[in-house]
Design a protein around this motif. Sequence first.
Motif, PDB file in Angstrom:
ATOM      1  N   ARG A  23      87.545 -22.964  28.943  1.00  0.00           N
ATOM      2  CA  ARG A  23      88.276 -23.194  27.553  1.00  0.00           C
ATOM      3  C   ARG A  23      89.756 -23.127  27.414  1.00  0.00           C
ATOM      4  N   SER A  24      90.229 -22.319  28.201  1.00  0.00           N
ATOM      5  CA  SER A  24      91.597 -21.981  28.631  1.00  0.00           C
ATOM      6  C   SER A  24      92.335 -23.057  28.919  1.00  0.00           C
ATOM      7  N   VAL A  25      91.661 -24.000  30.027  1.00  0.00           N
ATOM      8  CA  VAL A  25      92.075 -25.131  30.626  1.00  0.00           C
ATOM      9  C   VAL A  25      92.084 -26.306  29.661  1.00  0.00           C
ATOM     10  N   TYR A  26      91.037 -26.367  28.818  1.00  0.00           N
ATOM     11  CA  TYR A  26      90.804 -27.370  27.885  1.00  0.00           C
ATOM     12  C   TYR A  26      92.145 -27.422  26.814  1.00  0.00           C
ATOM     13  N   ALA A  27      92.499 -25.932  26.339  1.00  0.00           N
ATOM     14  CA  ALA A  27      93.519 -25.850  25.595  1.00  0.00           C
ATOM     15  C   ALA A  27      94.868 -26.303  26.163  1.00  0.00           C
ATOM     16  N   ALA A  28      95.043 -25.760  27.150  1.00  0.00           N
ATOM     17  CA  ALA A  28      96.127 -26.006  28.188  1.00  0.00           C
ATOM     18  C   ALA A  28      96.406 -27.541  28.273  1.00  0.00           C
ATOM     19  N   SER A  29      95.460 -28.337  28.173  1.00  0.00           N
ATOM     20  CA  SER A  29      95.668 -29.821  28.442  1.00  0.00           C
ATOM     21  C   SER A  29      96.480 -30.472  27.159  1.00  0.00           C
ATOM     22  N   LEU A  30      96.656 -29.746  25.923  1.00  0.00           N
ATOM     23  CA  LEU A  30      97.614 -30.147  24.927  1.00  0.00           C
ATOM     24  C   LEU A  30      98.966 -30.254  25.348  1.00  0.00           C
ATOM     25  N   ALA A  31      99.286 -29.483  26.450  1.00  0.00           N
ATOM     26  CA  ALA A  31     100.804 -29.532  27.096  1.00  0.00           C
ATOM     27  C   ALA A  31     100.801 -30.714  27.752  1.00  0.00           C
ATOM     28  N   LEU A  32      99.959 -31.415  28.441  1.00  0.00           N
ATOM     29  CA  LEU A  32     100.193 -32.521  29.276  1.00  0.00           C
ATOM     30  C   LEU A  32     100.349 -33.960  28.509  1.00  0.00           C
ATOM     31  N   ASP A  33     100.310 -34.829  29.138  1.00  0.00           N
ATOM     32  CA  ASP A  33     100.751 -36.103  28.767  1.00  0.00           C
ATOM     33  C   ASP A  33      99.422 -36.718  28.312  1.00  0.00           C
ATOM     34  N   ILE A  34      98.638 -36.201  27.598  1.00  0.00           N
ATOM     35  CA  ILE A  34      97.373 -36.986  27.274  1.00  0.00           C
ATOM     36  C   ILE A  34      97.625 -37.574  26.009  1.00  0.00           C
ATOM     37  N   ASN A  35      96.932 -38.714  25.583  1.00  0.00           N
ATOM     38  CA  ASN A  35      97.004 -39.477  24.583  1.00  0.00           C
ATOM     39  C   ASN A  35      96.622 -38.771  22.904  1.00  0.00           C
ATOM     40  N   ASP A  36      97.134 -39.230  22.040  1.00  0.00           N
ATOM     41  CA  ASP A  36      96.927 -38.760  20.836  1.00  0.00           C
ATOM     42  C   ASP A  36      95.518 -38.551  20.200  1.00  0.00           C
ATOM     43  N   HIS A  37      94.739 -39.577  20.705  1.00  0.00           N
ATOM     44  CA  HIS A  37      93.248 -39.571  20.390  1.00  0.00           C
ATOM     45  C   HIS A  37      92.503 -38.306  20.786  1.00  0.00           C
ATOM     46  N   ASN A  38      92.932 -38.181  22.251  1.00  0.00           N
ATOM     47  CA  ASN A  38      92.430 -36.842  22.709  1.00  0.00           C
ATOM     48  C   ASN A  38      92.787 -35.339  22.388  1.00  0.00           C
ATOM     49  N   ALA A  39      94.309 -35.775  22.134  1.00  0.00           N
ATOM     50  CA  ALA A  39      94.903 -34.270  21.597  1.00  0.00           C
ATOM     51  C   ALA A  39      94.105 -33.815  20.128  1.00  0.00           C
ATOM     52  N   ALA A  40      94.236 -34.824  19.189  1.00  0.00           N
ATOM     53  CA  ALA A  40      93.544 -34.620  18.274  1.00  0.00           C
ATOM     54  C   ALA A  40      92.172 -33.895  18.327  1.00  0.00           C
ATOM     55  N   ARG A  41      91.636 -34.677  19.239  1.00  0.00           N
ATOM     56  CA  ARG A  41      89.766 -34.164  19.188  1.00  0.00           C
ATOM     57  C   ARG A  41      89.882 -32.841  19.863  1.00  0.00           C
ATOM     58  N   ILE A  42      90.875 -32.309  20.944  1.00  0.00           N
ATOM     59  CA  ILE A  42      90.932 -31.006  21.202  1.00  0.00           C
ATOM     60  C   ILE A  42      91.445 -29.954  20.228  1.00  0.00           C
TER      61      ILE A  42
END
Length: 468
Positions: A53-72
Amino acid sequence: MTETYADLIAAEDVLLFVNSAVTSTGQREFRSDAYEQRLSLAFVHEYVRVNYRSVYAASLALDINDHNAARIVTQLLRTAGEADAEQKRVEGRLIAARLAVLPPQRVYRIFRELRAAGVNNRRTRAIVRDWLAARPDLAHDAVKYRPGLKAAARHAHLPLDRGELGDFLFAPGRRVRYEHRFLDAYRRAHYEQAALYELPFTVAEGFAARHGVERKVFLERIAPRMTRLERLRSGRAADADLAVMPLTRLALYVLSLGFEERVARRAELTGALRAAARRAAGPYAGTWGRVAAVLDDSYSASGSGVKRRRPLAVALGCHFLLEALAGSYVPLWTSGARDPLLVRPWGPTPLGVRIVDALEAAPERLVIVSDGWDNAPPGLAGEVLRVWRTQLDQERRTSVVHMNPVYDAAGFDVRRLAPSVPTAGIRDAEDLPALVEIAQFAEGRTGLGELRAYLDRRVELFVKGVAV
């Protein structure tokens, strides 16, 4: 060795998720339909959220796309009961920081999803309230995103039912005029054609159709209120300022033009692409030494009906970015093309042959940009890279990295060429330098501890950067 086998597996799981969150948008790709993409992506999100879970949340700080950021964001808020107090504190900072950089229409969509799911705890209401308080003009949002703003206000119990903004949202027939120019323009646009040109483009478009305004006339008059992206989408690309357009968006625009227009505007288009690449390279320009690139312009680079030419645009953007990053640069397209401005998606994918050609130049870095479907002949690229790494370059004089712009739904990851070569997902060419850094963790020589330390640094920089 301080890392256990379980730690190495966990690191692989996390990198798999990062690759999927960078590349997949749940839309149809060349080799998989939208249903397969969504199903695969949903499983990866659920697996990583439950186990890391902690890593899942930390992914918001990476260069992921908006679709996945919104899903997280949605998943973190829907499952707040699974987090402890410290996790909630960190998640709250990350969610607020990510919402601040997401397009507003996506944020309002998140709020509607939370309302539909019945998520209305104190933290969620505070996040909604703080995000709305930071909006530059809620009256503009009331006009452009009216259903979203109404839903957010009701769901978070916000006091927006007072004053003219409240009347506009909840009692539109109460006032005969509004003080705010957007609100009053919206009222007048129902019966006055001239008023629609005072509204945002997407709102004015509906009123223009209602009034029967000719499309050409409407676009000419509304042009000053259009964003760069709206100009491109509406066919008014001549009004767009190419000099400030992001690299991948610019590459998509160039590929949408016919060959004759590309040739006629060669100096303009090439200059704009190189300027965008220099901006993306930043302080790293010219620091990468001798670089060779294998760039995939095979038929599969045409993408799909909803992501037309996206893989090819990423390759084209990477070409100009690598040119800016390198001291000396050798580009090799799979088709054998020599003119990057005239590339098109066609033919097979002879990655192995092109990789041999690239390695003959003895580069310090080899960057491969491809969907990984090596088929001329199949498997040659992986064998070439295996022999190179295990027999010919055991000292690792050449750094090899594979950038893949396409999510493989069946494999829950981007497709890899060889176990010895790190692979990272890429959606926007301008993210290449940061993704090359992430790719080092995919070589199997580093584990979860180093990866977590890297994520912690990215989280801190991300939250501070947004706050500034």
